[in-house]
Design a protein around this motif. Structure first.
Motif, mmCIF file in Angstrom:
data_model
loop_
_atom_site.group_PDB
_atom_site.id
_atom_site.type_symbol
_atom_site.label_atom_id
_atom_site.label_comp_id
_atom_site.label_asym_id
_atom_site.label_seq_id
_atom_site.Cartn_x
_atom_site.Cartn_y
_atom_site.Cartn_z
ATOM 1 N N GLY A 67 6.681 -22.065 -63.473
ATOM 2 C CA GLY A 67 7.727 -22.272 -64.552
ATOM 3 C C GLY A 67 7.280 -22.305 -66.002
ATOM 4 N N ARG A 68 6.210 -22.411 -66.074
ATOM 5 C CA ARG A 68 5.476 -22.241 -67.576
ATOM 6 C C ARG A 68 5.308 -20.918 -68.037
ATOM 7 N NH1 ARG A 68 1.976 -26.470 -65.906
ATOM 8 N NH2 ARG A 68 0.444 -25.127 -65.295
ATOM 9 N N THR A 69 4.989 -20.044 -67.247
ATOM 10 C CA THR A 69 5.121 -18.562 -67.246
ATOM 11 C C THR A 69 6.355 -18.008 -67.770
ATOM 12 O OG1 THR A 69 2.956 -18.426 -65.767
ATOM 13 C CG2 THR A 69 4.196 -16.553 -66.319
ATOM 14 N N LEU A 70 7.457 -18.388 -66.732
ATOM 15 C CA LEU A 70 8.666 -18.026 -67.191
ATOM 16 C C LEU A 70 9.101 -18.512 -68.352
ATOM 17 C CD1 LEU A 70 10.375 -18.342 -63.829
ATOM 18 C CD2 LEU A 70 9.882 -16.078 -64.722
ATOM 19 N N ASP A 71 8.997 -19.785 -68.761
ATOM 20 C CA ASP A 71 9.230 -20.342 -70.282
ATOM 21 C C ASP A 71 8.602 -19.590 -71.325
ATOM 22 O OD1 ASP A 71 10.875 -22.149 -69.161
ATOM 23 O OD2 ASP A 71 9.442 -23.823 -69.139
ATOM 24 N N GLU A 72 7.434 -19.013 -71.268
ATOM 25 C CA GLU A 72 6.688 -18.147 -72.158
ATOM 26 C C GLU A 72 7.299 -16.936 -72.184
ATOM 27 O OE1 GLU A 72 2.825 -18.383 -70.970
ATOM 28 O OE2 GLU A 72 2.405 -20.455 -71.634
ATOM 29 N N LYS A 73 7.884 -16.344 -71.123
ATOM 30 C CA LYS A 73 8.469 -15.032 -71.035
ATOM 31 C C LYS A 73 10.002 -15.076 -71.667
ATOM 32 C CE LYS A 73 6.171 -12.904 -67.062
ATOM 33 N NZ LYS A 73 6.338 -12.223 -65.740
ATOM 34 N N TYR A 74 10.587 -16.327 -71.693
ATOM 35 C CA TYR A 74 11.787 -16.515 -72.122
ATOM 36 C C TYR A 74 11.631 -16.678 -73.647
ATOM 37 C CZ TYR A 74 16.228 -18.721 -73.312
ATOM 38 O OH TYR A 74 17.315 -19.046 -73.940
ATOM 39 N N GLU A 75 10.703 -17.266 -74.104
ATOM 40 C CA GLU A 75 10.531 -17.594 -75.646
ATOM 41 C C GLU A 75 10.263 -16.163 -76.202
ATOM 42 O OE1 GLU A 75 11.195 -20.197 -77.559
ATOM 43 O OE2 GLU A 75 11.900 -21.033 -75.657
ATOM 44 N N ARG A 125 24.314 -34.155 -56.269
ATOM 45 C CA ARG A 125 23.807 -32.635 -56.526
ATOM 46 C C ARG A 125 23.538 -32.396 -57.894
ATOM 47 N NH1 ARG A 125 28.649 -29.201 -53.108
ATOM 48 N NH2 ARG A 125 27.994 -29.813 -51.171
ATOM 49 N N ALA A 126 24.000 -33.272 -58.940
ATOM 50 C CA ALA A 126 23.586 -32.764 -60.278
ATOM 51 C C ALA A 126 22.057 -33.370 -60.578
ATOM 52 C CB ALA A 126 24.684 -33.519 -61.194
ATOM 53 N N GLY A 127 21.992 -34.563 -60.070
ATOM 54 C CA GLY A 127 20.428 -35.261 -59.888
ATOM 55 C C GLY A 127 19.398 -34.589 -59.161
ATOM 56 N N THR A 128 19.741 -33.776 -58.137
ATOM 57 C CA THR A 128 18.767 -32.971 -57.706
ATOM 58 C C THR A 128 18.540 -31.553 -58.214
ATOM 59 O OG1 THR A 128 19.793 -33.540 -55.249
ATOM 60 C CG2 THR A 128 18.658 -31.636 -55.467
ATOM 61 N N ALA A 129 19.674 -30.991 -59.061
ATOM 62 C CA ALA A 129 19.476 -29.924 -59.672
ATOM 63 C C ALA A 129 18.562 -30.145 -60.942
ATOM 64 C CB ALA A 129 20.744 -29.306 -60.349
ATOM 65 N N ILE A 130 18.721 -31.204 -61.694
ATOM 66 C CA ILE A 130 18.133 -31.556 -62.696
ATOM 67 C C ILE A 130 16.510 -31.953 -62.268
ATOM 68 C CG2 ILE A 130 17.695 -33.602 -64.381
ATOM 69 C CD1 ILE A 130 20.653 -34.037 -64.775
ATOM 70 N N GLY A 131 16.265 -32.736 -61.316
ATOM 71 C CA GLY A 131 15.071 -32.917 -60.651
ATOM 72 C C GLY A 131 14.286 -31.634 -60.414
ATOM 73 N N MET A 132 14.988 -30.726 -59.678
ATOM 74 C CA MET A 132 14.341 -29.168 -59.561
ATOM 75 C C MET A 132 13.915 -28.481 -60.670
ATOM 76 S SD MET A 132 16.693 -28.166 -56.275
ATOM 77 C CE MET A 132 15.653 -26.758 -56.046
ATOM 78 N N GLU A 133 14.848 -28.837 -61.722
ATOM 79 C CA GLU A 133 14.575 -28.056 -63.097
ATOM 80 C C GLU A 133 13.290 -28.457 -63.639
ATOM 81 O OE1 GLU A 133 16.772 -26.823 -67.373
ATOM 82 O OE2 GLU A 133 17.678 -28.330 -65.855
ATOM 83 N N GLU A 134 13.304 -29.804 -63.688
ATOM 84 C CA GLU A 134 12.044 -30.432 -64.449
ATOM 85 C C GLU A 134 10.808 -30.055 -63.473
ATOM 86 O OE1 GLU A 134 12.784 -34.593 -64.367
ATOM 87 O OE2 GLU A 134 14.362 -34.529 -65.999
ATOM 88 N N LEU A 135 10.698 -30.141 -62.228
ATOM 89 C CA LEU A 135 9.632 -29.644 -61.446
ATOM 90 C C LEU A 135 9.279 -28.034 -61.747
ATOM 91 C CD1 LEU A 135 10.311 -31.245 -58.035
ATOM 92 C CD2 LEU A 135 8.681 -31.977 -59.831
ATOM 93 N N ALA A 136 10.470 -27.306 -61.784
ATOM 94 C CA ALA A 136 9.883 -25.964 -62.121
ATOM 95 C C ALA A 136 9.311 -25.742 -63.435
ATOM 96 C CB ALA A 136 11.434 -25.094 -61.941
ATOM 97 N N HIS A 137 9.868 -26.198 -64.426
ATOM 98 C CA HIS A 137 9.060 -26.287 -65.570
ATOM 99 C C HIS A 137 7.632 -26.607 -65.589
ATOM 100 C CE1 HIS A 137 12.418 -24.629 -67.876
ATOM 101 N NE2 HIS A 137 13.390 -25.469 -67.491
ATOM 102 N N GLU A 138 7.421 -27.854 -64.882
ATOM 103 C CA GLU A 138 5.961 -28.211 -64.956
ATOM 104 C C GLU A 138 4.884 -27.450 -64.011
ATOM 105 O OE1 GLU A 138 4.981 -31.053 -66.615
ATOM 106 O OE2 GLU A 138 7.032 -31.035 -67.486
ATOM 107 N N SER A 139 5.542 -26.434 -63.234
ATOM 108 C CA SER A 139 4.626 -25.858 -62.577
ATOM 109 C C SER A 139 4.104 -24.750 -63.276
ATOM 110 C CB SER A 139 5.509 -25.255 -61.313
ATOM 111 O OG SER A 139 6.388 -24.121 -61.682
#
Length: 138
Positions: A110-118, A93-107
């Motif tokens: 995900g990049r738009t959300l990261d920019e809004k967060y910053e 489950r931890a591996g799945t969560a980490i993988g999903m997070e990495e994929l989300a940041h690459e989309s």
């Protein structure tokens, strides 16, 4: 009319013999004796031969150990999950969560959300600095 125990036609009682039997028959002069037996050859001490090892039912023909029911199912016979199965589930489950997070940041989303967060993080830091300056002036 009394009958004597040794009367003719009477069957002797096997539990009550008429004469007691001797425990040992005495040897007479014409009784053969046991000849002296010469000692046999000296036999060296030999360690016992190890018996053939019995095959372990848990060993497969290829030489590996067969898995137990707990290893296959991850549960004991009583239905309790084993420690290894719980640990594997958590790691999966931890591996799945980490993988999903990495994929989300690459989309793109995900990049738009990261920019809004910053942007929000920078705005919060600016507001905090403004409040601190206002408190120093008072």
């Amino acid at each position: 009319m009394s009958t004597h125990e040794s009367s003719p036609g009477r069957v002797p009682d096997p539990d009550k013999p008429e004469e007691p039997a001797p425990d040992v028959t005495p040897a007479g002069p014409d009784t053969p004796s046991v000849p002296d037996v010469p000692p046999g050859p000296s036999i060296p001490d030999v360690p016992p031969i190890d018996p053939e090892p019995t095959p372990d039912p848990d060993i497969t023909p290829s030489g590996t150990r067969a898995p137990t029911i707990e290893e296959i199912t991850g549960y004991t016979e009583g239905g309790v999950p084993t420690f290894d199965s719980v640990r594997d589930k958590i790691e999966r489950r931890a591996g799945t969560a980490i993988g999903m997070e990495e994929l989300a940041h690459e989309s793109a989303a995900g990049r738009t959300l990261d920019e809004k967060y910053e942007d929000r993080k920078k705005a919060a830091a600016d507001k905090l600095d403004e409040i601190r300056r206002a408190l120093k002036n008072t």
